[in-house]
Design a protein around this motif. Sequence first.
Motif, PDB file in Angstrom:
ATOM      1  N   SER A 258       0.979  -1.322   0.036  1.00  0.00           N
ATOM      2  CA  SER A 258       0.201  -0.119   0.135  1.00  0.00           C
ATOM      3  C   SER A 258       0.984   1.350   0.054  1.00  0.00           C
TER       4      SER A 258
ATOM      5  N   ASN B 283      -4.116   5.892   5.989  1.00  0.00           N
ATOM      6  CA  ASN B 283      -5.272   5.326   5.043  1.00  0.00           C
ATOM      7  C   ASN B 283      -4.396   5.074   4.039  1.00  0.00           C
ATOM      8  N   VAL B 284      -5.038   4.046   3.100  1.00  0.00           N
ATOM      9  CA  VAL B 284      -4.605   3.380   1.814  1.00  0.00           C
ATOM     10  C   VAL B 284      -4.893   4.671   0.849  1.00  0.00           C
ATOM     11  N   VAL B 285      -3.822   5.093   0.065  1.00  0.00           N
ATOM     12  CA  VAL B 285      -4.088   5.853  -1.227  1.00  0.00           C
ATOM     13  C   VAL B 285      -3.609   5.168  -2.705  1.00  0.00           C
ATOM     14  N   SER B 286      -3.773   5.546  -3.691  1.00  0.00           N
ATOM     15  CA  SER B 286      -3.393   5.064  -5.059  1.00  0.00           C
ATOM     16  C   SER B 286      -4.292   3.628  -5.249  1.00  0.00           C
ATOM     17  N   ARG B 287      -4.783   3.112  -4.274  1.00  0.00           N
ATOM     18  CA  ARG B 287      -5.749   1.755  -4.752  1.00  0.00           C
ATOM     19  C   ARG B 287      -7.002   1.811  -4.168  1.00  0.00           C
ATOM     20  N   ASN B 288      -8.036   1.220  -4.709  1.00  0.00           N
ATOM     21  CA  ASN B 288      -9.439   1.628  -4.164  1.00  0.00           C
ATOM     22  C   ASN B 288      -9.568   0.281  -3.327  1.00  0.00           C
TER      23      ASN B 288
ATOM     24  N   TRP C 247      -8.514   8.398  -2.301  1.00  0.00           N
ATOM     25  CA  TRP C 247      -7.640   7.373  -2.793  1.00  0.00           C
ATOM     26  C   TRP C 247      -7.229   7.695  -4.299  1.00  0.00           C
ATOM     27  N   ASP C 248      -8.149   8.267  -5.056  1.00  0.00           N
ATOM     28  CA  ASP C 248      -7.556   8.568  -6.633  1.00  0.00           C
ATOM     29  C   ASP C 248      -7.034   9.967  -6.654  1.00  0.00           C
TER      30      ASP C 248
END
Length: 580
Positions: A255, A311-316, A347-348
């Motif tokens: 992630s 938090n996770v970013v760049s991935r849904n 995230w995007d």
Amino acid sequence: MLELLQRNGCILKLFLALFLFLSLVEVPAVEARIRHYKWEVKYEYKSPDCFKKLVITINGRSPGPTILAQQGDTIIVELTNSLWTENVAIHWHGIRQIGTPWSDGTEGVTQCPIVPGDTFKYQFVVDRPGTYLYHAHYGMQREAGLYGSIRVALPDGESEPFSYDYDRSIILNDWYHKSTYEHAVGLSSLNFSWVGEPQSLLIQGKGRFNCSTLTTPSLDSDVCNATNPECSPYAMTVVPGKTYRLRVASMTALSALSFQIEGHNMTVVEADGHYVEPFVVKNLFLYSGETYSVLIKADQDPSRNYWMATNVVSRNATTPPGLAILNYYPNHPRRSPPAVPPAGPAWDNVRARLDQSLAIKAHQGFIHTPPPTSDRVIVLLNTQNTVNGYVRWSVNNVSFTHPHTPYLIALKQNLTEAFDQTSPPDGYDFVNYDIYKTPNNTNATVSNGIYRLQFNTTVDLILQNANTRNPKNSETHPWHLHGHDFWVLGYGEGKFDMFNDPKKYNLVNPIMKNTVPVHRYGWTALRFRADNPGAWAFHCHIESHFFMGMGVVFESGIDKVGKLPSSIMGCGATRGVHKP
């Protein structure tokens, strides 16, 4: 004559008094120290996110012990492998290993792995202050919990270009419930099985998985227990009114992350061991292998605690946020903050992440000016491929695989049959390749060939991102270079233009780093000096991507490498040579 003797006697008394004074004055020690550690690596059952599983520990801990040192110190780590059924190797992430390339800890590149029952001695000098990491570099063991922090302070009497009262470190990580064996088998099978999104995010080794979501309700509370103290939120205690240097690092397996502290701004002052021209953020974006120092002031209402969230970013992703507590003394460290944890950024939102990358510049007064031009340009196209039915990650249509004999040994001993002597290509079909389309790439191959760099030359590396095998999908890749730092000359969107984009390079105050992202459908331009003799990996720091072939190896100045210790041998063509 008597007058002359009296005068000389006064001079002698003066010298004796001066000598006595100097002997009583406390002179700061300038000699470097030796920091000696003895570590045992073994599996233990742990519940870092309340779910019980086997974790690789160091002396019973995950994350492992923090290495604390000063610039110029020598680190000695005697590592005993008590995994019993697995080899191991540990990489000292961000430490350049000048003069000790065999201690880089990269299995297949700089050493044979440490076999079960053996003790291996890593010895190296930490030549620069800053925030660094260590982690497993064998198979996919890093995601099993084998990682930790390295903090290198300035020598006594020297100061940094910012001030603070206290120094703290945290590592952010993602966490899977499946074993590394299950992941490795799925990734390397013809019946390909992706690792999926992690179940939890950990802050300093602690997270919280919702046990009620388990698909197997028959599991008893011994397997997933939300009341287990092991998974109580990590709490960092602060004194109201004080300023803290918080060293934040990412050791994720997959992630990209954001990190924020409820109600507090963060001033970025260091990245990968280099001072940054300060800038303020509410969200700090981190990619696997990156380290930052931020300054935070405990200037909010002291009657309550505050959330720290990642938090996770760049991935849904479906992974819930990771939470910890910023504990204002004297509140109880387990007292939950009264507010809802802050929501992470979209995230995007690629633009926000790209803006942070562009904002990171070298601090005035600490600028290392890059060479104005390079001697060689290597463009590395990041793609997914299918090779002989297997799903692989590739660079310029070549998927990397480790040789049986580590490169450092094969090169030094001129074992030409140990790996493919054909170097990978310096580029790809720039004109016809469409980075926005699902690739065909039917000509992809698997190879363990390496790039040969002329010693002390300047090399430009252009990381070019593209579409994956899935339509309208491009993934963020953090790339890490062993043995060197590089100048980050620029980032861009779309396909790199070799004629016009170099005109936009930042040659005035570029930051130096060892890990850098290449954003979705974008490019990143790096420059480094091939001035550290040895064989060095350069790879995507996403664990599954490197396992599937997303990496290269650079060789330079191998004739300048000293005599190799026999302790790094024992595999491949050196089987039987090993001496612990």
